[in-house]
Design a protein around this motif. Structure first.
Motif, mmCIF file in Angstrom:
data_model
loop_
_atom_site.group_PDB
_atom_site.id
_atom_site.type_symbol
_atom_site.label_atom_id
_atom_site.label_comp_id
_atom_site.label_asym_id
_atom_site.label_seq_id
_atom_site.Cartn_x
_atom_site.Cartn_y
_atom_site.Cartn_z
ATOM 1 N N GLY A 120 50.836 17.404 40.703
ATOM 2 C CA GLY A 120 51.538 18.113 41.764
ATOM 3 C C GLY A 120 52.100 17.164 42.809
ATOM 4 N N GLY A 121 51.333 16.114 43.144
ATOM 5 C CA GLY A 121 51.835 15.125 44.084
ATOM 6 C C GLY A 121 53.040 14.371 43.559
ATOM 7 N N VAL A 122 53.006 14.021 42.274
ATOM 8 C CA VAL A 122 54.159 13.356 41.663
ATOM 9 C C VAL A 122 55.381 14.272 41.683
ATOM 10 N N ALA A 123 55.166 15.546 41.370
ATOM 11 C CA ALA A 123 56.279 16.497 41.385
ATOM 12 C C ALA A 123 56.873 16.628 42.788
ATOM 13 N N LEU A 124 56.015 16.638 43.814
ATOM 14 C CA LEU A 124 56.521 16.703 45.183
ATOM 15 C C LEU A 124 57.319 15.457 45.530
ATOM 16 N N LEU A 125 56.863 14.309 45.072
ATOM 17 C CA LEU A 125 57.607 13.073 45.312
ATOM 18 C C LEU A 125 58.993 13.120 44.676
ATOM 19 N N LEU A 126 59.066 13.653 43.455
ATOM 20 C CA LEU A 126 60.345 13.704 42.753
ATOM 21 C C LEU A 126 61.335 14.667 43.413
ATOM 22 N N VAL A 127 60.810 15.640 44.160
ATOM 23 C CA VAL A 127 61.687 16.608 44.811
ATOM 24 C C VAL A 127 61.924 16.262 46.277
ATOM 25 N N LEU A 128 60.866 15.873 46.980
ATOM 26 C CA LEU A 128 60.960 15.677 48.426
ATOM 27 C C LEU A 128 60.878 14.217 48.843
ATOM 28 N N GLY A 129 60.747 13.300 47.883
ATOM 29 C CA GLY A 129 60.740 11.885 48.217
ATOM 30 C C GLY A 129 62.100 11.411 48.704
ATOM 31 N N ARG A 130 62.161 10.171 49.167
ATOM 32 C CA ARG A 130 63.413 9.649 49.713
ATOM 33 C C ARG A 130 64.534 9.641 48.684
ATOM 34 N N ARG A 131 64.171 9.516 47.428
ATOM 35 C CA ARG A 131 65.172 9.572 46.364
ATOM 36 C C ARG A 131 65.064 10.856 45.551
ATOM 37 N N GLY A 132 64.353 11.828 46.074
ATOM 38 C CA GLY A 132 64.152 13.075 45.358
ATOM 39 C C GLY A 132 65.354 13.996 45.418
ATOM 40 N N LEU A 133 65.238 15.096 44.710
ATOM 41 C CA LEU A 133 66.353 16.041 44.617
ATOM 42 C C LEU A 133 66.727 16.605 45.979
ATOM 43 N N ALA A 134 65.726 16.956 46.770
ATOM 44 C CA ALA A 134 65.988 17.489 48.107
ATOM 45 C C ALA A 134 65.670 16.479 49.200
ATOM 46 N N VAL A 144 65.071 13.314 58.146
ATOM 47 C CA VAL A 144 63.696 13.782 57.944
ATOM 48 C C VAL A 144 63.120 13.122 56.695
ATOM 49 N N THR A 145 61.974 12.479 56.846
ATOM 50 C CA THR A 145 61.255 11.869 55.724
ATOM 51 C C THR A 145 59.869 12.493 55.654
ATOM 52 N N LEU A 146 59.553 13.086 54.530
ATOM 53 C CA LEU A 146 58.293 13.814 54.394
ATOM 54 C C LEU A 146 57.167 13.005 53.760
ATOM 55 N N PRO A 147 57.399 12.198 52.723
ATOM 56 C CA PRO A 147 56.282 11.466 52.101
ATOM 57 C C PRO A 147 55.608 10.512 53.087
ATOM 58 N N PHE A 148 54.275 10.401 52.946
ATOM 59 C CA PHE A 148 53.464 9.476 53.730
ATOM 60 C C PHE A 148 53.519 9.786 55.224
ATOM 61 N N THR A 149 53.605 11.081 55.535
ATOM 62 C CA THR A 149 53.548 11.558 56.910
ATOM 63 C C THR A 149 52.559 12.714 56.991
ATOM 64 N N THR A 150 52.213 13.109 58.213
ATOM 65 C CA THR A 150 51.319 14.258 58.391
ATOM 66 C C THR A 150 51.954 15.529 57.848
ATOM 67 N N ALA A 151 53.275 15.653 58.022
ATOM 68 C CA ALA A 151 53.967 16.813 57.448
ATOM 69 C C ALA A 151 53.844 16.818 55.930
ATOM 70 N N GLY A 152 53.832 15.635 55.324
ATOM 71 C CA GLY A 152 53.634 15.551 53.881
ATOM 72 C C GLY A 152 52.263 16.046 53.462
ATOM 73 N N VAL A 153 51.250 15.800 54.290
ATOM 74 C CA VAL A 153 49.911 16.323 54.007
ATOM 75 C C VAL A 153 49.928 17.847 54.001
ATOM 76 N N VAL A 154 50.589 18.434 54.993
ATOM 77 C CA VAL A 154 50.669 19.895 55.077
ATOM 78 C C VAL A 154 51.365 20.467 53.849
ATOM 79 N N ILE A 155 52.451 19.829 53.427
ATOM 80 C CA ILE A 155 53.195 20.319 52.264
ATOM 81 C C ILE A 155 52.343 20.208 50.996
ATOM 82 N N ALA A 156 51.657 19.089 50.818
ATOM 83 C CA ALA A 156 50.822 18.916 49.627
ATOM 84 C C ALA A 156 49.701 19.944 49.595
ATOM 85 N N GLU A 157 49.068 20.192 50.747
ATOM 86 C CA GLU A 157 47.985 21.171 50.788
ATOM 87 C C GLU A 157 48.509 22.584 50.549
ATOM 88 N N ALA A 158 49.663 22.907 51.117
ATOM 89 C CA ALA A 158 50.227 24.237 50.911
ATOM 90 C C ALA A 158 50.604 24.459 49.450
#
Length: 280
Positions: A120-134, A144-158
């Motif tokens: 699931g974390g890899v899938a989130l990286l592929l979509v929301l990472g700096r080079r991801g689809l979104a 806005v950069t989500l990986p390796f941030t507190t917001a990224g923790v919230v997204i991974a947990e959700a």
């Protein structure tokens, strides 16, 4: 008149009101049952036995412990709020609206339950990472950069916790009596008013139970968090990540952090005992 003899009902060997079979249980069932119980209980007992009770208060007040605990509570709460905002309407859609592919959508919603969290974390990286689809679009358009941030923790947990909420709320919606909603609709209430004034109060126990399970799952998330958000103290290092790190350097600290998570799990089960842990 001659007395009419009635045959004893099946299941007459059950205890009154308990549904339990009386008498001595067969060893062929009792032995593996006891082994299964020991398999589940002994690791927890070992955690309690090996806990540094003498220094527990001091260790719980150490800065890195409080930091990880505070971050875990904040991110788990934000993740639960996100799941409520998105999951309750999704559960209503699955329970109340018939549309092509509904079974497929329900299956996709439950995929995170069986998907390895690291995947699931890899899938989130592929979509929301700096080079991801979104992720690339978010960075280029809004910075806005989500990986390796507190917001990224919230997204991974959700991501890993939302199915618990959706399943619980959908089950409550399917069990609710729709005649109240139909009566409100015949009186001229809009679908939004019916949902807000009738449906939500009817399924509120299911929403609360799902939110508690969702929060507990988010609090204990590890794989997707460390893959998508990393392990940075004060920013992304939640309690499970702190346990993993302390186990390599300071085992007693890892035990203390594990006790905190164990206490949370017990409290969750105690709060949901009437819904999940029923029995005599």
């Amino acid at each position: 008149m001659s007395a009419t003899r009635t045959a004893p009902r099946r299941g007459s060997d059950r205890g009154p009101g308990t549904g339990a079979v009386t008498g001595r249980p067969p060893w062929v069932l009792l032995a593996p049952a006891l082994l299964g119980l020991a398999f589940l209980v002994l690791p927890l007992a070992g955690l309690l036995i090996r806990a540094p009770w003498a220094t527990l208060p001091q260790r719980l007040t150490e800065p890195h412990v409080l930091q990880a605990l505070r971050l875990s509570l904040v991110t788990a709460t934000l993740a639960t709020a996100t799941c409520l905002l998105l999951g309750v309407p999704l559960a209503w859609l699955l329970a109340r609206v018939s549309f092509p592919g509904r079974r497929l959508v329900r299956a996709l919603v439950t995929v995170p339950l069986v998907l390895p969290p690291v995947v699931g974390g890899v899938a989130l990286l592929l979509v929301l990472g700096r080079r991801g689809l979104a992720g690339r679009w978010l960075e280029e358009s809004f910075g806005v950069t989500l990986p390796f941030t507190t917001a990224g923790v919230v997204i991974a947990e959700a991501f890993v916790a939302m199915p618990f909420l959706v399943i619980s709320v959908e089950g409550a919606l399917r069990a609710a009596d729709q005649r109240f909603e139909e009566a409100a609709a015949t009186l001229g209430a809009s679908r939004w008013t019916v949902f807000r004034r009738v449906t939500l109060p009817l399924v509120s126990p299911g929403v609360v139970a799902g939110a508690v399970l969702c929060w507990a799952r988010a609090l204990g998330e590890f794989g997707a968090t460390i893959t998508f958000a990393g392990n940075f103290p004060g920013t992304t290092q939640t309690m499970p990540l702190a346990v993993y790190l302390a186990l390599e350097t300071e085992p007693e600290a890892a035990i203390v952090l594990s006790l905190v998570l164990l206490a949370v799990s017990v409290l969750v089960l105690a709060g949901l005992r009437d819904r999940w842990v029923t029995g005599p």
